[in-house]
Scaffold this active site. Structure first.
Site, PDB file in Angstrom:
ATOM      1  N   CYS A  69       0.499  -1.153  -0.281  1.00 43.24           N
ATOM      2  CA  CYS A  69       0.064  -0.217   0.144  1.00 43.24           C
ATOM      3  C   CYS A  69       0.832   1.034  -0.306  1.00 43.24           C
ATOM      4  CB  CYS A  69      -1.041  -0.257   0.891  1.00 43.24           C
ATOM      5  SG  CYS A  69      -1.803   1.765   1.246  1.00 43.24           S
ATOM      6  N   CYS A  72       0.447   3.496   2.918  1.00 46.52           N
ATOM      7  CA  CYS A  72       0.838   3.153   4.508  1.00 46.52           C
ATOM      8  C   CYS A  72       1.982   3.555   4.373  1.00 46.52           C
ATOM      9  CB  CYS A  72       0.522   1.650   3.744  1.00 46.52           C
ATOM     10  SG  CYS A  72      -1.101   1.489   4.381  1.00 46.52           S
TER      11      CYS A  72
END
Length: 146
Positions: A69, A72
């Site tokens: 991600c 993230c």
């Protein structure tokens, strides 16, 4: 002296009793002797998640994330720096949703990153999407804890 707080060690996951006034003086775990707070989030998984959420008397901020991600990975340094700002009043933790898929399902994590704030064993606030500064993360936490 006030009632001791229960603090779960981020290293050996033993629950320690710490006087509230001693939180700021770098307490160590009674079992493994490592620092209870080291200004880094603790990695949690299915085997130790519930202990940290239910046994810590301080709030626990969990970052549900995944290695693939982008947002993230973008938020990770800010989350790491927020640990230095919020400890020892708040424990920061990370859950890799790729490795802990049952936890992600249990907490109905639909987008990542998702921050979930737990206090007294239950979720009290949630924020989906990346926060890019440690100050923003710390401010969000402070507005939700009592």
């Amino acid at each position: 002296m006030s009632n001791p707080l229960h603090i779960v060690c981020p290293h050996c996951h033993t629950t320690n009793r710490v006087a509230p006034e001693a939180l700021g003086s770098a307490p160590n775990c009674g079992k493994c002797h490592h620092a209870l707070f080291d200004a880094h989030p603790v990695a949690l998984d299915e085997s130790n998640f519930d202990r940290h959420i239910s046994r810590n008397d301080i709030p626990v901020l969990v970052d549900f994330w995944a290695p693939w991600c982008g947002p993230c990975r973008m938020m990770a340094p800010a989350f790491e720096q927020a640990a230095a700002q919020l400890e020892p009043r708040v424990r920061l933790a990370k859950v890799n949703t790729e490795e802990a898929q049952q936890l992600a399902a249990r907490f109905n994590i639909r987008s990542i990153p998702t921050l979930a704030l737990f206090q007294g064993g239950r979720e009290i606030a949630r924020q989906a999407g990346a926060m890019t500064s440690p100050a923003q993360i710390a401010a969000w936490v402070r507005q939700h804890i009592r």
